[in-house]
Scaffold this active site. Structure first.
Site, PDB file in Angstrom:
ATOM      1  N   MET A  21      -6.532   9.573   9.744  1.00 28.01           N
ATOM      2  CA  MET A  21      -7.121  10.093   8.497  1.00 28.01           C
ATOM      3  C   MET A  21      -8.017  11.304   8.757  1.00 28.01           C
ATOM      4  O   MET A  21      -9.111  11.406   8.190  1.00 28.01           O
ATOM      5  CB  MET A  21      -7.945   8.985   7.798  1.00 28.01           C
ATOM      6  N   LYS A  24      -3.320   4.245  -4.247  1.00 31.67           N
ATOM      7  CA  LYS A  24      -3.638   5.347  -5.166  1.00 31.67           C
ATOM      8  C   LYS A  24      -2.360   5.789  -5.869  1.00 31.67           C
ATOM      9  O   LYS A  24      -1.298   5.782  -5.284  1.00 31.67           O
ATOM     10  CB  LYS A  24      -4.175   6.544  -4.374  1.00 31.67           C
ATOM     11  N   ASP A  73       0.827  -1.210   0.000  1.00 33.94           N
ATOM     12  CA  ASP A  73       0.000   0.000   0.000  1.00 33.94           C
ATOM     13  C   ASP A  73       0.859   1.257   0.000  1.00 33.94           C
ATOM     14  O   ASP A  73       2.060   1.211   0.271  1.00 33.94           O
ATOM     15  CB  ASP A  73      -0.879   0.024   1.259  1.00 33.94           C
TER      16      ASP A  73
HETATM   17  N1  SAH Z   1      -3.089   0.534   9.359  1.00 37.30           N
HETATM   18  C1  SAH Z   1      -2.527   1.842   9.648  1.00 37.30           C
HETATM   19  C2  SAH Z   1      -3.534   2.941   9.454  1.00 37.30           C
HETATM   20  C3  SAH Z   1      -4.013   3.080   8.030  1.00 37.30           C
HETATM   21  S1  SAH Z   1      -5.123   4.415   7.823  1.00 37.30           S
HETATM   22  C4  SAH Z   1      -1.960   1.849  11.064  1.00 37.30           C
HETATM   23  O1  SAH Z   1      -2.223   0.915  11.835  1.00 37.30           O
HETATM   24  O2  SAH Z   1      -1.220   2.767  11.402  1.00 37.30           O
HETATM   25  C5  SAH Z   1      -4.033   5.683   7.292  1.00 37.30           C
HETATM   26  C6  SAH Z   1      -3.809   6.687   8.397  1.00 37.30           C
HETATM   27  O3  SAH Z   1      -2.889   6.184   9.351  1.00 37.30           O
HETATM   28  C7  SAH Z   1      -3.196   7.985   7.945  1.00 37.30           C
HETATM   29  O4  SAH Z   1      -4.165   8.847   7.387  1.00 37.30           O
HETATM   30  C8  SAH Z   1      -2.671   8.512   9.254  1.00 37.30           C
HETATM   31  O5  SAH Z   1      -3.730   9.019  10.050  1.00 37.30           O
HETATM   32  C9  SAH Z   1      -2.157   7.244   9.914  1.00 37.30           C
HETATM   33  N2  SAH Z   1      -0.727   7.014   9.653  1.00 37.30           N
HETATM   34  C10 SAH Z   1      -0.186   5.931   9.110  1.00 37.30           C
HETATM   35  N3  SAH Z   1       1.161   6.033   9.075  1.00 37.30           N
HETATM   36  C11 SAH Z   1       1.462   7.226   9.632  1.00 37.30           C
HETATM   37  C12 SAH Z   1       2.678   7.913   9.891  1.00 37.30           C
HETATM   38  N4  SAH Z   1       3.867   7.398   9.581  1.00 37.30           N
HETATM   39  N5  SAH Z   1       2.604   9.123  10.476  1.00 37.30           N
HETATM   40  C13 SAH Z   1       1.420   9.655  10.810  1.00 37.30           C
HETATM   41  N6  SAH Z   1       0.240   9.061  10.581  1.00 37.30           N
HETATM   42  C14 SAH Z   1       0.261   7.849  10.006  1.00 37.30           C
END
Ligand code: SAH
Length: 264
Positions: free
Chosen positions: A184, A69, A47
Protein backbone atom coordinates in the site's frame (compact mmCIF):
# COMPACT_ATOMS: atom_id res chain seq x y z
CA UNK A 1 -6.06 -34.11 -11.52
CA UNK A 2 -5.96 -34.27 -7.74
CA UNK A 3 -9.40 -34.63 -6.24
CA UNK A 4 -9.38 -32.46 -3.11
CA UNK A 5 -11.98 -34.77 -1.59
CA UNK A 6 -9.11 -37.22 -1.11
CA UNK A 7 -7.49 -34.80 1.34
CA UNK A 8 -8.45 -35.03 5.00
CA UNK A 9 -10.03 -31.56 5.07
CA UNK A 10 -12.07 -30.33 8.05
CA UNK A 11 -15.82 -29.98 7.95
CA UNK A 12 -17.05 -26.44 7.17
CA UNK A 13 -19.80 -26.42 9.79
CA UNK A 14 -22.97 -24.32 9.47
CA UNK A 15 -22.79 -21.36 11.84
CA UNK A 16 -19.02 -20.99 11.49
CA UNK A 17 -16.80 -18.45 9.71
CA UNK A 18 -13.66 -19.26 7.76
CA UNK A 19 -11.28 -16.35 7.20
CA UNK A 20 -9.49 -17.39 4.07
CA UNK A 21 -6.60 -15.94 2.08
CA UNK A 22 -7.24 -16.04 -1.66
CA UNK A 23 -3.64 -15.27 -2.61
CA UNK A 24 -2.56 -12.39 -4.83
CA UNK A 25 -4.65 -13.23 -7.88
CA UNK A 26 -3.67 -16.35 -9.81
CA UNK A 27 -6.32 -18.96 -8.88
CA UNK A 28 -3.60 -21.60 -9.12
CA UNK A 29 -2.21 -20.19 -5.88
CA UNK A 30 -5.33 -21.08 -3.86
CA UNK A 31 -4.82 -23.61 -1.09
CA UNK A 32 -6.80 -26.84 -0.91
CA UNK A 33 -8.57 -25.42 2.15
CA UNK A 34 -9.56 -22.29 0.20
CA UNK A 35 -11.01 -24.43 -2.62
CA UNK A 36 -12.82 -26.57 -0.05
CA UNK A 37 -14.30 -23.44 1.53
CA UNK A 38 -15.39 -22.08 -1.89
CA UNK A 39 -17.03 -25.45 -2.56
CA UNK A 40 -19.07 -25.43 0.65
CA UNK A 41 -19.77 -21.81 1.60
CA UNK A 42 -23.33 -20.51 1.79
CA UNK A 43 -22.16 -16.88 1.78
CA UNK A 44 -18.88 -15.42 0.53
CA UNK A 45 -18.04 -11.99 1.97
CA UNK A 46 -15.18 -10.71 -0.17
CA UNK A 47 -12.82 -7.76 -0.47
CA UNK A 48 -11.81 -5.62 -3.43
CA UNK A 49 -8.54 -7.46 -3.97
CA UNK A 50 -10.08 -10.89 -4.49
CA UNK A 51 -9.67 -11.78 -8.15
CA UNK A 52 -12.98 -12.29 -10.03
CA UNK A 53 -11.65 -15.60 -11.42
CA UNK A 54 -11.50 -16.85 -7.82
CA UNK A 55 -15.00 -15.70 -6.91
CA UNK A 56 -16.22 -17.56 -9.97
CA UNK A 57 -15.14 -20.79 -8.22
CA UNK A 58 -17.74 -20.38 -5.45
CA UNK A 59 -20.38 -23.07 -5.20
CA UNK A 60 -23.39 -22.43 -7.43
CA UNK A 61 -26.05 -20.90 -5.25
CA UNK A 62 -23.61 -19.32 -2.80
CA UNK A 63 -24.45 -15.68 -2.05
CA UNK A 64 -21.62 -13.26 -2.86
CA UNK A 65 -21.39 -10.13 -0.69
CA UNK A 66 -18.93 -7.36 -1.42
CA UNK A 67 -17.33 -5.69 1.60
CA UNK A 68 -14.89 -3.26 0.02
CA UNK A 69 -14.80 0.22 -1.47
CA UNK A 70 -17.07 0.84 -4.42
CA UNK A 71 -17.39 3.77 -6.81
CA UNK A 72 -15.52 6.14 -4.50
CA UNK A 73 -17.91 5.44 -1.64
CA UNK A 74 -16.19 4.58 1.64
CA UNK A 75 -15.91 0.92 2.49
CA UNK A 76 -18.14 -0.49 5.19
CA UNK A 77 -16.55 0.12 8.59
CA UNK A 78 -14.69 -2.73 10.24
CA UNK A 79 -17.28 -3.08 13.04
CA UNK A 80 -20.00 -3.27 10.36
CA UNK A 81 -18.18 -6.07 8.56
CA UNK A 82 -17.55 -7.99 11.77
CA UNK A 83 -21.19 -7.54 12.82
CA UNK A 84 -22.29 -8.84 9.41
CA UNK A 85 -20.11 -11.95 9.73
CA UNK A 86 -21.55 -12.64 13.19
CA UNK A 87 -25.13 -12.16 11.94
CA UNK A 88 -24.61 -14.48 8.97
CA UNK A 89 -23.05 -17.15 11.21
CA UNK A 90 -25.83 -16.88 13.81
CA UNK A 91 -28.33 -17.40 10.99
CA UNK A 92 -26.70 -20.80 10.44
CA UNK A 93 -24.66 -20.05 7.33
CA UNK A 94 -21.25 -21.39 6.42
CA UNK A 95 -19.58 -17.99 6.06
CA UNK A 96 -16.48 -17.63 3.91
CA UNK A 97 -14.66 -14.36 4.60
CA UNK A 98 -12.40 -14.16 1.57
CA UNK A 99 -9.48 -11.74 1.47
CA UNK A 100 -6.68 -11.05 -0.97
CA UNK A 101 -3.28 -12.52 -0.13
CA UNK A 102 -3.07 -13.72 3.46
CA UNK A 103 -5.89 -12.67 5.80
CA UNK A 104 -3.48 -11.73 8.59
CA UNK A 105 -0.96 -9.72 6.57
CA UNK A 106 -2.33 -6.18 6.45
CA UNK A 107 -5.72 -7.84 6.00
CA UNK A 108 -7.46 -7.18 9.31
CA UNK A 109 -7.82 -10.92 9.85
CA UNK A 110 -6.84 -10.41 13.46
CA UNK A 111 -9.51 -7.78 14.07
CA UNK A 112 -12.27 -9.88 12.55
CA UNK A 113 -11.12 -12.99 14.42
CA UNK A 114 -11.19 -11.07 17.71
CA UNK A 115 -14.77 -9.99 17.03
CA UNK A 116 -15.78 -13.58 16.19
CA UNK A 117 -14.04 -14.91 19.30
CA UNK A 118 -15.79 -12.31 21.46
CA UNK A 119 -19.12 -13.35 19.96
CA UNK A 120 -18.27 -17.04 20.49
CA UNK A 121 -18.63 -17.83 16.79
CA UNK A 122 -16.47 -20.83 15.77
CA UNK A 123 -13.93 -19.74 13.19
CA UNK A 124 -10.87 -20.96 11.30
CA UNK A 125 -8.04 -18.97 9.73
CA UNK A 126 -6.79 -20.27 6.40
CA UNK A 127 -3.51 -18.60 5.40
CA UNK A 128 -2.99 -17.52 1.82
CA UNK A 129 0.02 -16.56 -0.25
CA UNK A 130 0.79 -12.96 0.53
CA UNK A 131 1.58 -10.50 -2.26
CA UNK A 132 4.87 -9.58 -0.59
CA UNK A 133 6.21 -13.10 -1.11
CA UNK A 134 4.20 -14.73 -3.91
CA UNK A 135 3.88 -11.55 -5.96
CA UNK A 136 7.64 -11.10 -5.90
CA UNK A 137 8.21 -14.74 -6.88
CA UNK A 138 6.09 -14.10 -10.00
CA UNK A 139 8.47 -11.24 -10.82
CA UNK A 140 11.50 -13.54 -10.44
CA UNK A 141 12.53 -11.94 -7.14
CA UNK A 142 13.20 -14.26 -4.18
CA UNK A 143 12.27 -12.41 -1.01
CA UNK A 144 15.34 -13.80 0.80
CA UNK A 145 18.61 -15.06 -0.65
CA UNK A 146 21.47 -16.73 1.19
CA UNK A 147 24.34 -14.38 1.96
CA UNK A 148 22.76 -11.19 0.56
CA UNK A 149 19.34 -11.14 2.20
CA UNK A 150 18.88 -13.02 5.46
CA UNK A 151 16.15 -10.82 6.89
CA UNK A 152 13.12 -9.08 5.45
CA UNK A 153 10.75 -6.42 6.76
CA UNK A 154 7.13 -6.08 5.67
CA UNK A 155 5.84 -2.54 6.01
CA UNK A 156 2.58 -0.77 5.24
CA UNK A 157 3.00 2.55 3.47
CA UNK A 158 -0.44 3.67 4.57
CA UNK A 159 -1.93 4.31 7.97
CA UNK A 160 -5.62 4.29 8.91
CA UNK A 161 -6.05 7.82 7.55
CA UNK A 162 -4.15 7.07 4.34
CA UNK A 163 -0.97 8.94 5.30
CA UNK A 164 2.61 7.68 5.65
CA UNK A 165 2.53 5.88 9.02
CA UNK A 166 4.13 8.22 11.56
CA UNK A 167 4.12 5.61 14.30
CA UNK A 168 6.78 3.63 12.43
CA UNK A 169 10.45 4.09 13.17
CA UNK A 170 11.64 4.59 9.58
CA UNK A 171 15.27 4.83 10.66
CA UNK A 172 15.06 1.44 12.36
CA UNK A 173 13.33 0.03 9.29
CA UNK A 174 16.09 1.40 7.05
CA UNK A 175 18.75 -0.24 9.23
CA UNK A 176 16.85 -3.36 10.17
CA UNK A 177 17.06 -5.64 7.15
CA UNK A 178 18.56 -5.80 3.67
CA UNK A 179 15.12 -6.36 2.10
CA UNK A 180 12.11 -4.11 2.70
CA UNK A 181 8.74 -5.01 1.20
CA UNK A 182 6.18 -2.22 1.07
CA UNK A 183 2.44 -2.81 0.87
CA UNK A 184 0.00 0.00 0.00
CA UNK A 185 2.88 2.36 -0.67
CA UNK A 186 2.59 3.57 -4.26
CA UNK A 187 1.03 6.94 -3.42
CA UNK A 188 3.68 7.74 -0.81
CA UNK A 189 6.68 6.15 -2.48
CA UNK A 190 8.50 9.47 -2.92
CA UNK A 191 8.24 10.30 0.80
CA UNK A 192 9.03 6.79 2.00
CA UNK A 193 12.08 6.53 -0.29
CA UNK A 194 13.29 9.94 0.93
CA UNK A 195 13.02 8.81 4.56
CA UNK A 196 14.90 5.60 3.90
CA UNK A 197 17.65 7.45 2.02
CA UNK A 198 17.87 10.05 4.81
CA UNK A 199 18.34 7.15 7.23
CA UNK A 200 21.23 5.76 5.23
CA UNK A 201 19.87 3.51 2.46
CA UNK A 202 21.65 4.17 -0.82
CA UNK A 203 19.72 6.07 -3.50
CA UNK A 204 21.05 3.64 -6.14
CA UNK A 205 19.75 0.61 -4.28
CA UNK A 206 17.51 -1.42 -6.60
CA UNK A 207 13.73 -1.30 -6.26
CA UNK A 208 11.07 -3.29 -8.07
CA UNK A 209 7.45 -2.26 -8.32
CA UNK A 210 5.18 -5.16 -9.19
CA UNK A 211 1.69 -4.17 -10.30
CA UNK A 212 -1.21 -6.66 -10.35
CA UNK A 213 1.18 -9.42 -9.41
CA UNK A 214 0.30 -12.98 -10.53
CA UNK A 215 -2.58 -11.77 -12.71
CA UNK A 216 -2.56 -11.56 -16.52
CA UNK A 217 -2.06 -7.78 -16.06
CA UNK A 218 1.18 -8.12 -14.07
CA UNK A 219 3.77 -5.42 -14.82
CA UNK A 220 7.17 -4.93 -13.25
CA UNK A 221 9.16 -1.70 -13.17
CA UNK A 222 12.74 -1.93 -11.92
CA UNK A 223 14.37 1.24 -10.72
CA UNK A 224 16.40 2.51 -7.78
CA UNK A 225 15.41 4.09 -4.49
CA UNK A 226 16.21 7.62 -5.65
CA UNK A 227 14.14 7.30 -8.82
CA UNK A 228 11.44 4.80 -7.96
CA UNK A 229 8.52 7.20 -7.50
CA UNK A 230 9.30 9.09 -10.72
CA UNK A 231 9.70 5.80 -12.64
CA UNK A 232 6.38 4.51 -11.33
CA UNK A 233 4.67 7.72 -12.40
CA UNK A 234 6.34 7.71 -15.83
CA UNK A 235 5.33 4.09 -16.38
CA UNK A 236 1.76 4.90 -15.24
CA UNK A 237 1.90 1.87 -13.04
CA UNK A 238 -1.46 0.92 -11.52
CA UNK A 239 -2.47 -0.33 -8.08
CA UNK A 240 -2.32 -2.75 -6.47
CA UNK A 241 1.44 -2.71 -6.34
CA UNK A 242 3.93 -4.47 -4.14
CA UNK A 243 7.27 -2.73 -3.82
CA UNK A 244 10.55 -4.38 -2.86
CA UNK A 245 13.77 -2.62 -1.97
CA UNK A 246 17.05 -4.52 -1.83
CA UNK A 247 19.81 -6.33 -3.69
CA UNK A 248 17.49 -9.32 -4.30
CA UNK A 249 15.88 -7.23 -7.05
CA UNK A 250 19.01 -7.79 -9.19
CA UNK A 251 18.27 -11.53 -9.27
CA UNK A 252 15.29 -10.83 -11.49
CA UNK A 253 17.63 -10.37 -14.45
CA UNK A 254 18.36 -14.10 -14.29
CA UNK A 255 15.14 -15.37 -12.68
CA UNK A 256 12.29 -13.72 -14.59
CA UNK A 257 10.74 -17.10 -15.38
CA UNK A 258 7.38 -15.56 -16.29
CA UNK A 259 8.87 -13.13 -18.80
CA UNK A 260 11.06 -15.96 -20.15
CA UNK A 261 7.95 -18.11 -20.63
CA UNK A 262 6.32 -15.25 -22.52
CA UNK A 263 9.38 -14.91 -24.74
CA UNK A 264 10.63 -11.62 -23.26
N1 SAH B 1 -3.63 -9.37 2.74
C1 SAH B 1 -2.95 -8.91 1.53
C2 SAH B 1 -2.53 -7.48 1.64
C3 SAH B 1 -3.68 -6.51 1.76
S1 SAH B 1 -3.16 -4.84 1.80
C4 SAH B 1 -1.76 -9.83 1.25
O1 SAH B 1 -1.38 -10.63 2.12
O2 SAH B 1 -1.22 -9.77 0.15
C5 SAH B 1 -3.33 -4.40 0.11
C6 SAH B 1 -1.97 -4.29 -0.55
O3 SAH B 1 -1.46 -5.57 -0.85
C7 SAH B 1 -1.98 -3.57 -1.87
O4 SAH B 1 -1.98 -2.17 -1.70
C8 SAH B 1 -0.67 -4.05 -2.45
O5 SAH B 1 0.42 -3.40 -1.83
C9 SAH B 1 -0.66 -5.51 -2.00
N2 SAH B 1 -1.22 -6.41 -3.02
C10 SAH B 1 -2.23 -7.26 -2.85
N3 SAH B 1 -2.44 -7.98 -3.97
C11 SAH B 1 -1.52 -7.56 -4.87
C12 SAH B 1 -1.22 -7.91 -6.21
N4 SAH B 1 -1.90 -8.85 -6.87
N5 SAH B 1 -0.20 -7.27 -6.82
C13 SAH B 1 0.50 -6.34 -6.17
N6 SAH B 1 0.26 -5.95 -4.91
C14 SAH B 1 -0.74 -6.57 -4.26
Amino acid sequence: MIDIKRLPLPDFAPGSVWLVGAGPGDPGLLTALALHALDHADVVVYDALVDPSILALARQGAALEYAGKRGGRPSPSQPDISARLIRLARDGNRVLRLKGGDPCVFGRGGEESLALAAARIPFRIVPGITAGIGGLAYAGIPVTHRDIASAVTFVTGHDRAGAVPEGLDWTAIAHGSPVIVLYMALNHLDRIAARLVAAGRKPDEPVAIVSKATTPGQRVVVSCLGDAAACAAAAQIEAPTIIVIGEVVRLRAALDWLGAGEGQ
